[in-house]
Write a protein that holds these residues in place. Sequence first.
Motif, PDB file in Angstrom:
ATOM      1  N   LEU A 279       0.766  -1.075   0.250  1.00  0.00           N
ATOM      2  CA  LEU A 279       0.023  -0.188   0.078  1.00  0.00           C
ATOM      3  C   LEU A 279       0.798   1.286  -0.087  1.00  0.00           C
ATOM      4  CD1 LEU A 279      -2.903   0.912   0.093  1.00  0.00           C
ATOM      5  CD2 LEU A 279      -2.687   1.118   2.643  1.00  0.00           C
ATOM      6  N   ILE A 280       1.976   1.315   0.757  1.00  0.00           N
ATOM      7  CA  ILE A 280       2.872   2.451   0.822  1.00  0.00           C
ATOM      8  C   ILE A 280       3.733   2.526  -0.417  1.00  0.00           C
ATOM      9  CG2 ILE A 280       4.540   3.459   2.317  1.00  0.00           C
ATOM     10  CD1 ILE A 280       1.802   3.795   3.447  1.00  0.00           C
ATOM     11  N   ALA A 281       4.358   1.237  -0.632  1.00  0.00           N
ATOM     12  CA  ALA A 281       5.177   1.026  -1.712  1.00  0.00           C
ATOM     13  C   ALA A 281       4.787   1.300  -3.068  1.00  0.00           C
ATOM     14  CB  ALA A 281       5.835  -0.432  -1.763  1.00  0.00           C
ATOM     15  N   ASP A 282       3.360   1.234  -3.228  1.00  0.00           N
ATOM     16  CA  ASP A 282       2.865   1.671  -4.602  1.00  0.00           C
ATOM     17  C   ASP A 282       2.841   3.280  -4.612  1.00  0.00           C
ATOM     18  OD1 ASP A 282       2.322  -1.014  -5.271  1.00  0.00           O
ATOM     19  OD2 ASP A 282       0.336  -0.904  -4.687  1.00  0.00           O
ATOM     20  N   CYS A 283       2.950   4.036  -3.602  1.00  0.00           N
ATOM     21  CA  CYS A 283       3.176   5.523  -3.744  1.00  0.00           C
ATOM     22  C   CYS A 283       4.369   5.928  -4.131  1.00  0.00           C
ATOM     23  CB  CYS A 283       2.501   5.935  -2.465  1.00  0.00           C
ATOM     24  SG  CYS A 283       0.919   5.381  -2.011  1.00  0.00           S
ATOM     25  N   ILE A 284       5.424   4.975  -4.057  1.00  0.00           N
ATOM     26  CA  ILE A 284       6.902   5.615  -4.192  1.00  0.00           C
ATOM     27  C   ILE A 284       7.370   6.252  -5.442  1.00  0.00           C
ATOM     28  CG2 ILE A 284       9.400   4.735  -4.188  1.00  0.00           C
ATOM     29  CD1 ILE A 284       8.673   3.190  -1.634  1.00  0.00           C
ATOM     30  N   PRO A 285       6.761   5.647  -6.737  1.00  0.00           N
ATOM     31  CA  PRO A 285       7.112   6.165  -8.044  1.00  0.00           C
ATOM     32  C   PRO A 285       6.533   7.536  -8.116  1.00  0.00           C
ATOM     33  CG  PRO A 285       6.677   3.766  -8.150  1.00  0.00           C
ATOM     34  CD  PRO A 285       6.250   4.264  -7.055  1.00  0.00           C
ATOM     35  N   ALA A 286       5.237   7.735  -7.590  1.00  0.00           N
ATOM     36  CA  ALA A 286       4.746   9.128  -7.915  1.00  0.00           C
ATOM     37  C   ALA A 286       5.389  10.086  -6.841  1.00  0.00           C
ATOM     38  CB  ALA A 286       3.319   9.117  -7.448  1.00  0.00           C
ATOM     39  N   MET A 287       5.916   9.519  -5.596  1.00  0.00           N
ATOM     40  CA  MET A 287       6.440  10.626  -4.612  1.00  0.00           C
ATOM     41  C   MET A 287       7.953  11.042  -5.423  1.00  0.00           C
ATOM     42  SD  MET A 287       5.613   9.529  -0.959  1.00  0.00           S
ATOM     43  CE  MET A 287       5.813   7.804  -0.867  1.00  0.00           C
ATOM     44  N   LEU A 288       8.345  10.173  -6.035  1.00  0.00           N
ATOM     45  CA  LEU A 288      10.029  10.395  -6.447  1.00  0.00           C
ATOM     46  C   LEU A 288       9.775  11.330  -7.785  1.00  0.00           C
ATOM     47  CD1 LEU A 288      11.269   6.800  -6.998  1.00  0.00           C
ATOM     48  CD2 LEU A 288      12.226   8.607  -5.522  1.00  0.00           C
TER      49      LEU A 288
END
Length: 401
Positions: A279-288
Amino acid sequence: MRFSSRVNAGAMNPIAAQAAAAKAAGHPLGQLNDSNPTHHGLAPQFLPEAYTADPRGPLGARQAIADFINASRGRGVDSANAPAAPAVDPSNLYVLSSTSEAYAWLAMLLCNPGEAILMPKPGYPLIESICNLTATRAIPYQQFFDGSWALDLASIENALREGNGSVKAIAVINPNNPTGAYTKLGERQRLVELAKRYDAAIIADEVFYDFTLEPFDGNARWAGEQGVLTFSLDGFSKMLAAPHAKVGWIEVSGPAEDVAQAERHLDMISDDFLPMSNLIADCIPAMLQEAATQTERVAARVRGNMAELHRLLDADKQSGDGVVDVLRSEGGWNVLLRFPSSIDENALGLRLAHDFHMNCQPGYYFDMQSNGFLSISLLPEPTQFERNVQIILEAVHRELA
């Protein structure tokens, strides 16, 4: 490198060894005891994907972070002057909730109860607190100020020698908080030499690295260091100016055998604490995608406030009453103000609270070795920052009156 006995990374039993061999050969065995509900069509609709339980964190997230590091920091590309650090491989990354958690994992990886990590003073007290929680000793080494900050390499060597093998890591904050000092090339070379000689690792916290203020030439990240086992820490909290986006990572580098053994042990620690959720890891590309913009936005704020701080202090001196200086800070979000040591830091702090309803962090919070220091943040909006500086100046003048 000898790792702690907290982690039971001994030989596998025959059944586990056979399963590992089959997986390595590309023919993983079926699992009669597979209790992962996402493998059996029982995941909720809003989280339909399978949970891989990779101890280093979901591969997609690690790949996104590796791609970001390699592209934005020139990793794996020779510069005009010297080879850059090797490109980061996602297999050498561990994604976790924060750099604080990373410190705890590394203390458990490297230190048996009672063994030690060297930590810089002055410095933020986080490492000491985490060492206490993990039954690890924190031994300070000093920095000294002579127009700029430098490491007391002699105190580091003495601590390693007197530790007689009990000092397992040297923590380096690059740049330090609150001194703002980056690791200089000569210091780095000496630290690598000492770590190798005394069988210690380097833990390099680089969350403030991109926020340069008054840097010297030649600064470099520890990330990717090959000379000694190195764990470099970074994350979104500072990069995105988002402390509520709790994602951090450890990059493991150094001699191949040390890295392999360290990762074998770290995998077990991570697995016990459960890898980061999808759930958290899926947000990482957008945050980068926001990282470059956010980092520059914050960098512009702190550099602008640093310039304003110098202007305000110069103006105060020109008025004839100026007694407050700012110590050179090469990078970060905070700087140290110096005022006459005849003023007690507690007295000034109480005056700020009583007269101006403002709280502060005096120098002794960071184990400064003498009286007369105050840390100030460069993050506030410019009008509030100017007000904060003027309040400090007025409080100092009242203490001297």
